[in-house]
Design a protein around this motif. Structure first.
Motif, PDB file in Angstrom:
ATOM      1  N   VAL A 114      42.440  46.069  39.797  1.00 50.51           N
ATOM      2  CA  VAL A 114      42.271  45.088  41.081  1.00 50.51           C
ATOM      3  C   VAL A 114      42.606  43.767  40.579  1.00 50.51           C
ATOM      4  N   THR A 115      43.654  43.188  41.454  1.00 54.83           N
ATOM      5  CA  THR A 115      43.948  41.619  40.970  1.00 54.83           C
ATOM      6  C   THR A 115      43.559  40.788  42.079  1.00 54.83           C
ATOM      7  N   VAL A 116      42.796  39.762  42.105  1.00 55.79           N
ATOM      8  CA  VAL A 116      42.481  38.780  42.840  1.00 55.79           C
ATOM      9  C   VAL A 116      43.725  37.914  43.355  1.00 55.79           C
ATOM     10  N   PRO A 117      44.045  37.849  44.558  1.00 52.10           N
ATOM     11  CA  PRO A 117      45.223  37.170  44.779  1.00 52.10           C
ATOM     12  C   PRO A 117      45.052  35.933  45.008  1.00 52.10           C
ATOM     13  N   ILE A 118      44.929  34.899  43.797  1.00 50.37           N
ATOM     14  CA  ILE A 118      44.862  33.477  43.715  1.00 50.37           C
ATOM     15  C   ILE A 118      45.802  32.959  42.568  1.00 50.37           C
ATOM     16  N   SER A 119      46.558  31.979  43.030  1.00 45.96           N
ATOM     17  CA  SER A 119      47.482  31.471  42.114  1.00 45.96           C
ATOM     18  C   SER A 119      47.616  29.979  42.119  1.00 45.96           C
ATOM     19  N   PHE A 120      47.937  29.351  41.174  1.00 51.05           N
ATOM     20  CA  PHE A 120      47.981  27.982  40.690  1.00 51.05           C
ATOM     21  C   PHE A 120      46.792  27.092  41.417  1.00 51.05           C
ATOM     22  N   ASP A 121      45.650  27.483  41.365  1.00 49.92           N
ATOM     23  CA  ASP A 121      44.448  26.701  42.011  1.00 49.92           C
ATOM     24  C   ASP A 121      44.643  26.565  43.438  1.00 49.92           C
ATOM     25  N   GLU A 122      45.616  26.386  44.171  1.00 43.29           N
ATOM     26  CA  GLU A 122      45.540  26.434  45.681  1.00 43.29           C
ATOM     27  C   GLU A 122      44.488  25.369  45.980  1.00 43.29           C
ATOM     28  N   GLY A 123      44.471  24.245  45.539  1.00 43.85           N
ATOM     29  CA  GLY A 123      43.880  23.168  45.865  1.00 43.85           C
ATOM     30  C   GLY A 123      42.243  23.643  45.812  1.00 43.85           C
ATOM     31  N   LEU A 124      41.709  24.641  44.817  1.00 44.02           N
ATOM     32  CA  LEU A 124      40.275  24.899  44.670  1.00 44.02           C
ATOM     33  C   LEU A 124      39.640  24.385  43.664  1.00 44.02           C
ATOM     34  N   ALA A 144      38.531  48.485  50.471  1.00 41.47           N
ATOM     35  CA  ALA A 144      38.480  49.987  50.619  1.00 41.47           C
ATOM     36  C   ALA A 144      39.728  50.286  49.613  1.00 41.47           C
ATOM     37  N   ARG A 145      40.681  49.543  49.706  1.00 43.52           N
ATOM     38  CA  ARG A 145      41.751  49.865  48.972  1.00 43.52           C
ATOM     39  C   ARG A 145      42.114  48.321  48.343  1.00 43.52           C
ATOM     40  N   PRO A 146      41.773  48.003  47.161  1.00 40.73           N
ATOM     41  CA  PRO A 146      42.102  46.655  46.703  1.00 40.73           C
ATOM     42  C   PRO A 146      43.511  46.431  46.262  1.00 40.73           C
ATOM     43  N   ASP A 147      44.002  45.234  46.474  1.00 46.13           N
ATOM     44  CA  ASP A 147      45.464  44.884  46.071  1.00 46.13           C
ATOM     45  C   ASP A 147      45.370  45.171  44.349  1.00 46.13           C
ATOM     46  N   THR A 148      46.457  45.669  44.028  1.00 52.25           N
ATOM     47  CA  THR A 148      46.632  45.952  42.641  1.00 52.25           C
ATOM     48  C   THR A 148      48.021  44.768  42.391  1.00 52.25           C
ATOM     49  N   LEU A 149      48.182  44.465  41.118  1.00 51.98           N
ATOM     50  CA  LEU A 149      49.318  43.575  40.854  1.00 51.98           C
ATOM     51  C   LEU A 149      50.623  44.106  41.290  1.00 51.98           C
ATOM     52  N   GLU A 150      50.690  45.482  41.113  1.00 47.45           N
ATOM     53  CA  GLU A 150      51.955  46.191  41.891  1.00 47.45           C
ATOM     54  C   GLU A 150      52.304  46.017  43.151  1.00 47.45           C
ATOM     55  N   ASP A 151      51.106  45.928  43.934  1.00 48.37           N
ATOM     56  CA  ASP A 151      51.141  45.556  45.334  1.00 48.37           C
ATOM     57  C   ASP A 151      51.516  44.291  45.640  1.00 48.37           C
ATOM     58  N   MET A 152      51.202  43.359  45.062  1.00 45.25           N
ATOM     59  CA  MET A 152      51.416  41.646  45.001  1.00 45.25           C
ATOM     60  C   MET A 152      52.884  41.976  44.622  1.00 45.25           C
ATOM     61  N   VAL A 153      53.342  42.397  43.663  1.00 51.00           N
ATOM     62  CA  VAL A 153      54.740  42.127  43.333  1.00 51.00           C
ATOM     63  C   VAL A 153      55.692  42.673  44.379  1.00 51.00           C
ATOM     64  N   ARG A 154      55.418  43.681  44.822  1.00 49.03           N
ATOM     65  CA  ARG A 154      56.169  44.369  45.907  1.00 49.03           C
ATOM     66  C   ARG A 154      56.240  43.456  47.226  1.00 49.03           C
ATOM     67  N   ALA A 155      54.907  42.940  47.415  1.00 49.97           N
ATOM     68  CA  ALA A 155      54.934  42.137  48.881  1.00 49.97           C
ATOM     69  C   ALA A 155      55.452  40.825  48.865  1.00 49.97           C
ATOM     70  N   TYR A 156      55.302  40.264  47.574  1.00 51.78           N
ATOM     71  CA  TYR A 156      55.682  38.760  47.475  1.00 51.78           C
ATOM     72  C   TYR A 156      57.045  38.481  46.593  1.00 51.78           C
ATOM     73  N   GLY A 157      57.583  39.473  45.932  1.00 53.49           N
ATOM     74  CA  GLY A 157      58.799  39.493  45.297  1.00 53.49           C
ATOM     75  C   GLY A 157      58.224  38.808  43.994  1.00 53.49           C
ATOM     76  N   LEU A 158      57.146  38.987  43.614  1.00 53.93           N
ATOM     77  CA  LEU A 158      56.846  38.067  42.195  1.00 53.93           C
ATOM     78  C   LEU A 158      57.517  38.727  40.958  1.00 53.93           C
ATOM     79  N   VAL A 159      57.631  37.928  39.970  1.00 52.00           N
ATOM     80  CA  VAL A 159      58.131  38.098  38.652  1.00 52.00           C
ATOM     81  C   VAL A 159      57.239  37.850  37.892  1.00 52.00           C
ATOM     82  N   VAL A 160      56.727  38.964  37.167  1.00 49.31           N
ATOM     83  CA  VAL A 160      55.570  38.771  36.322  1.00 49.31           C
ATOM     84  C   VAL A 160      56.116  38.722  34.813  1.00 49.31           C
TER      85      VAL A 160
END
Length: 160
Positions: A114-124, A144-160
């Motif tokens: 499970v990866t919590v989708p928070i990045s670069f403080d987002e003003g937090l 019920a189906r938590p986001d994985t890092l792989e889900d986020m990479v696909r959805a956002y086009g992230l480069v890790v």
């Protein structure tokens, strides 16, 4: 008139209770892609009873030194690692070393399911920021189906 921090602290305490209900005894890893103060966040979570097992950070800025010193005294088994260290930067464990990651590098380096989708403080910042992070943690942990890092990479086009 002095600032009354009690409402913000109360909101953070209520968010911590919701997050505890969702997270339970699962372990957490935090990194500098989620917040510019991963050691402060680790301290805040540990003080609220969460099982933080790793902080991934490539530097220790001056504003983080008090939290780092507190962690050294109160959480001596906490692993601190660098995402740019040659031995870590291209390695990923076969089995997860944390149950939930807060931050994309921690998600990759711990293979957390499970990866919590928070990045670069987002003003937090402050109590409101902590409550927002805790609510995001609770939402991710109880999905019920938590986001994985792989889900986020696909959805956002992230480069890790």
């Amino acid at each position: 008139m002095p600032l009354d921090a009690a409402p913000g602290r109360d909101a953070a305490d209520r968010a911590a209770a919701r997050a505890h209900a969702a997270v339970g005894a699962r372990t957490l890893a935090i990194d500098g892609t989620a917040t510019c103060s991963p050691f402060d966040l680790a301290r805040a979570l540990i003080e609220r009873g969460f099982a933080v097992v790793e902080v991934v950070a490539h530097q220790l800025p001056a504003h983080e030194r008090p939290a780092f010193a507190w962690l050294a005294a109160h959480a001596p088994d906490l692993v601190v690692s660098s995402p740019i260290h040659p031995a870590r930067s291209w390695s990923r464990p076969d089995r997860p070393t944390a149950d939930i990651a807060i931050g994309f590098s921690a998600g990759y380096l711990t293979a957390a399911p499970v990866t919590v989708p928070i990045s670069f403080d987002e003003g937090l910042y402050g109590c409101h920021g902590l409550a927002t992070v805790l609510d995001a943690l609770a939402a991710s942990a109880s999905a019920a189906r938590p986001d994985t890092l792989e889900d986020m990479v696909r959805a956002y086009g992230l480069v890790v």
